[in-house]
Design an enzyme around this catalytic site. Structure first.
Site, PDB file in Angstrom:
ATOM      1  N   CYS A 114       6.035 -19.886  10.282  1.00 15.25           N
ATOM      2  CA  CYS A 114       4.717 -20.347  10.262  1.00 15.25           C
ATOM      3  C   CYS A 114       4.483 -21.624  10.440  1.00 15.25           C
ATOM      4  O   CYS A 114       3.326 -22.252  10.723  1.00 15.25           O
ATOM      5  CB  CYS A 114       4.536 -20.526   8.903  1.00 15.25           C
ATOM      6  SG  CYS A 114       5.007 -18.767   8.172  1.00 15.25           S
ATOM      7  N   HIS A 239      -0.883 -24.933   7.237  1.00 15.03           N
ATOM      8  CA  HIS A 239      -0.343 -23.491   6.769  1.00 15.03           C
ATOM      9  C   HIS A 239      -1.097 -22.500   5.597  1.00 15.03           C
ATOM     10  O   HIS A 239      -0.699 -22.926   4.722  1.00 15.03           O
ATOM     11  CB  HIS A 239       1.242 -23.509   7.122  1.00 15.03           C
ATOM     12  CG  HIS A 239       1.796 -21.672   6.553  1.00 15.03           C
ATOM     13  ND1 HIS A 239       1.099 -20.578   7.613  1.00 15.03           N
ATOM     14  CD2 HIS A 239       2.677 -21.577   5.811  1.00 15.03           C
ATOM     15  CE1 HIS A 239       2.070 -19.949   6.705  1.00 15.03           C
ATOM     16  NE2 HIS A 239       2.551 -20.028   6.628  1.00 15.03           N
ATOM     17  N   ASN A 269      -0.947 -14.546   4.530  1.00 16.18           N
ATOM     18  CA  ASN A 269      -0.141 -15.120   4.600  1.00 16.18           C
ATOM     19  C   ASN A 269      -0.001 -14.595   6.096  1.00 16.18           C
ATOM     20  O   ASN A 269       1.108 -13.110   6.822  1.00 16.18           O
ATOM     21  CB  ASN A 269       1.341 -15.776   3.878  1.00 16.18           C
ATOM     22  CG  ASN A 269       2.720 -16.423   4.702  1.00 16.18           C
ATOM     23  OD1 ASN A 269       2.247 -16.780   6.387  1.00 16.18           O
ATOM     24  ND2 ASN A 269       3.315 -17.155   4.324  1.00 16.18           N
TER      25      ASN A 269
HETATM   26  N1  ACO Z   1       2.995  -8.339  -8.685  1.00 13.86           N
HETATM   27  C1  ACO Z   1       3.303  -7.966 -10.310  1.00 13.86           C
HETATM   28  N2  ACO Z   1       4.681  -8.515 -10.844  1.00 13.86           N
HETATM   29  C2  ACO Z   1       5.189  -8.945  -9.503  1.00 13.86           C
HETATM   30  C3  ACO Z   1       4.488  -9.507  -8.311  1.00 13.86           C
HETATM   31  C4  ACO Z   1       4.000  -8.334  -7.693  1.00 13.86           C
HETATM   32  N3  ACO Z   1       3.453  -8.544  -6.622  1.00 13.86           N
HETATM   33  N4  ACO Z   1       5.892  -9.945  -7.184  1.00 13.86           N
HETATM   34  C5  ACO Z   1       6.617 -10.423  -9.224  1.00 13.86           C
HETATM   35  N5  ACO Z   1       6.134 -10.700  -9.728  1.00 13.86           N
HETATM   36  C6  ACO Z   1       6.970  -9.858 -10.684  1.00 13.86           C
HETATM   37  C7  ACO Z   1       8.795 -10.173 -11.232  1.00 13.86           C
HETATM   38  O1  ACO Z   1       8.755  -8.793 -10.716  1.00 13.86           O
HETATM   39  C8  ACO Z   1       9.011 -10.721 -12.421  1.00 13.86           C
HETATM   40  O2  ACO Z   1       8.701 -10.275 -13.183  1.00 13.86           O
HETATM   41  P1  ACO Z   1      10.205 -10.745 -14.469  1.00 13.86           P
HETATM   42  O3  ACO Z   1       9.905 -11.910 -15.059  1.00 13.86           O
HETATM   43  O4  ACO Z   1       9.356  -9.178 -15.332  1.00 13.86           O
HETATM   44  O5  ACO Z   1      11.123  -9.841 -13.991  1.00 13.86           O
HETATM   45  C9  ACO Z   1       7.850 -12.162 -12.146  1.00 13.86           C
HETATM   46  O6  ACO Z   1       6.479 -11.576 -11.217  1.00 13.86           O
HETATM   47  C10 ACO Z   1       7.620 -13.555 -11.650  1.00 13.86           C
HETATM   48  O7  ACO Z   1       8.400 -13.754 -10.702  1.00 13.86           O
HETATM   49  P2  ACO Z   1       8.495 -14.491  -9.845  1.00 13.86           P
HETATM   50  O8  ACO Z   1       8.779 -13.944  -8.787  1.00 13.86           O
HETATM   51  O9  ACO Z   1       9.665 -15.562 -10.445  1.00 13.86           O
HETATM   52  O10 ACO Z   1       6.990 -14.619  -9.725  1.00 13.86           O
HETATM   53  P3  ACO Z   1       6.757 -16.545  -9.083  1.00 13.86           P
HETATM   54  O11 ACO Z   1       5.749 -16.980 -10.345  1.00 13.86           O
HETATM   55  O12 ACO Z   1       7.780 -16.933  -8.824  1.00 13.86           O
HETATM   56  O13 ACO Z   1       5.674 -15.631  -7.647  1.00 13.86           O
HETATM   57  C11 ACO Z   1       5.666 -15.919  -5.707  1.00 13.86           C
HETATM   58  C12 ACO Z   1       6.178 -15.417  -6.412  1.00 13.86           C
HETATM   59  C13 ACO Z   1       4.295 -16.165  -5.714  1.00 13.86           C
HETATM   60  C14 ACO Z   1       6.286 -15.143  -4.438  1.00 13.86           C
HETATM   61  C15 ACO Z   1       5.760 -17.840  -5.703  1.00 13.86           C
HETATM   62  O14 ACO Z   1       7.513 -17.525  -5.896  1.00 13.86           O
HETATM   63  C16 ACO Z   1       5.490 -18.287  -4.370  1.00 13.86           C
HETATM   64  O15 ACO Z   1       4.086 -18.548  -4.577  1.00 13.86           O
HETATM   65  N6  ACO Z   1       6.754 -18.826  -3.952  1.00 13.86           N
HETATM   66  C17 ACO Z   1       6.374 -19.622  -2.638  1.00 13.86           C
HETATM   67  C18 ACO Z   1       6.813 -18.828  -1.489  1.00 13.86           C
HETATM   68  C19 ACO Z   1       5.561 -18.465  -0.215  1.00 13.86           C
HETATM   69  O16 ACO Z   1       4.012 -18.218  -0.840  1.00 13.86           O
HETATM   70  N7  ACO Z   1       5.708 -17.444   0.933  1.00 13.86           N
HETATM   71  C20 ACO Z   1       4.947 -17.043   1.661  1.00 13.86           C
HETATM   72  C21 ACO Z   1       5.888 -16.747   2.908  1.00 13.86           C
HETATM   73  S1  ACO Z   1       6.724 -17.767   3.475  1.00 13.86           S
HETATM   74  C22 ACO Z   1       6.172 -19.692   4.430  1.00 13.86           C
HETATM   75  O17 ACO Z   1       5.122 -18.645   4.662  1.00 13.86           O
HETATM   76  C23 ACO Z   1       6.976 -20.657   4.432  1.00 13.86           C
END
Ligand code: ACO
Length: 326
Positions: A114, A239, A269
């Site tokens: 990215c 980004h 993204n």
């Molecule tokens: N829909 C519904 N539920 C979901 C989904 C979904 N798409 N994805 C995960 N869940 C659930 C999980 O299974 C989990 O359920 P559980 O509690 O029963 O086990 C719950 O939601 C929480 O999951 P987490 O992974 O803890 O969710 P989090 O709040 O961390 O959000 C996310 C996940 C959005 C990916 C977050 O960690 C994030 O924004 N991370 C940053 C990473 C990012 O944006 N990367 C982009 C690509 S990398 C880059 O561009 C540099």
């Protein structure tokens, strides 16, 4: 390092738009979950006829038109991608052929995920300085849909396809103030191209922590290197990974949110394409005017980061040719 003026920018999005609602018919998720956790409402996926290269060519063609620069005036081509259609020839070499660009110019791809487009801009600035040349064409293009595991709801809802391109010329009156770096980690990874389809995997929480620490640091470090304050910057082009990450960074920087142009709701993204898609959209909407100063910040797999400053030059703003699929 001498600076660069942005002479024109454009974007190209695939013709297939996929809303969260549509995705939830295939994946166990909801529009509400994706919107509240990421700010994403829809993304574009390539059709069978489209690829990162076809989108790159469209965006590059439109960026040339927007800048008023002719293909034969291009002095180097750098493409940032992690999802080109071929390991070789590079996407940049394919563009040379598709757009009829000069043969005697440096032409290469970079992969810094990215952060790739900004790594590409710094590479292009160095190439113009060392090899000569009037203008650089820098493209970011991705077809991430082919790397998605549609059974992994924590990653497949985040990414989209698209391309953006920009034409630059050297600006001896300004500094690029590049801040580039890497902290080797596989918090986000995908296998090398092989017989088994590669899939993006990610430790979302680790990436979130990395981003909210690195982006504000990188903004401040770039400003310091350019001897500028945030007040002297017209736009921060960051980004588009997750709207929540951006909100955290804006708060941490105590910065005016309206300076951070955002479009993640509509594109998801798009990795290396995200920053040039923003530039292209802003160019088309007439939001960029000559003399404005931009601070660009990227972060991504690697883990990598990149910051730099740009000036907006005098291109052909608001051309009708710049209309896109959106
Ligand atoms: N829909 C519904 N539920 C979901 C989904 C979904 N798409 N994805 C995960 N869940 C659930 C999980 O299974 C989990 O359920 P559980 O509690 O029963 O086990 C719950 O939601 C929480 O999951 P987490 O992974 O803890 O969710 P989090 O709040 O961390 O959000 C996310 C996940 C959005 C990916 C977050 O960690 C994030 O924004 N991370 C940053 C990473 C990012 O944006 N990367 C982009 C690509 S990398 C880059 O561009 C540099």
């Amino acid at each position: 390092m001498n600076g660069l003026q942005l002479m024109g920018a454009a974007r190209a999005l695939p013709s297939r738009c996929v809303t969260n609602q549509q995705l939830s018919q295939q994946v166990d998720t909801t529009d509400e979950w994706v919107r509240t956790r990421t700010g994403i409402g829809q993304r574009y996926f390539c059709t069978k006829e489209e690829s990162a290269v076809t989108l790159a060519a469209q965006a590059a063609q439109k960026a040339l038109l927007a800048s008023g620069v002719l293909p034969q005036q291009i002095g180097c081509v750098v493409c940032a991608t992690l999802s080109s259609n071929k390991a070789t020839p590079s996407m940049a070499c394919q563009l040379q052929q598709l757009l009829g660009l000069p043969e005697e110019i440096p032409t290469l791809d970079v992969n810094a995920a990215c952060s790739g487009f900004l790594y590409g801009v710094v590479t292009a600035a160095g190439l113009l300085e060392s090899c000569g040349g009037e203008y650089a064409l820098v493209v970011g293009a991705e077809q991430l849909s082919k790397l998605l595991d549609m059974t992994d709801r924590s990653t497949c809802v985040l990414f989209g396809d698209g391309a953006g391109a920009a034409v630059f010329k050297p600006d001896s009156g300004e500094s690029l103030a590049p801040v580039l770096g890497c902290r080797g980690s596989d918090a986000i990874w995908a296998e090398a191209v092989g017989p088994v389809p590669s899939r993006i995997r990610m430790d979302g929480k680790a990436v979130f922590r990395f981003a909210v620490e690195t982006v504000p640091w990188c903004v401040n470090k770039t400003l310091q290197k350019a001897c500028l304050t945030l007040d002297q910057v017209d736009w921060v082009i960051c980004h588009q990974a997750n709207a929540r990450i951006l909100d955290h960074c804006i708060k941490k920087l105590q910065a005016p949110g309206e300076k951070f142009y955002q479009n993640i709701e509509f594109t998801g993204n798009t990795s290396a394409a995200s920053i040039p898609i923003l530039l292209g959209e802003m160019w088309e909407k007439g939001l960029l005017s000559p003399g404005q100063r931009l601070l660009c910040v990227g972060f991504g797999a690697g883990l990598t980061w990149a910051g730099l400053t740009l000036r907006v030059g005098q291109g052909k703003k608001g051309e009708k040719d710049n209309e896109t699929a959106e």
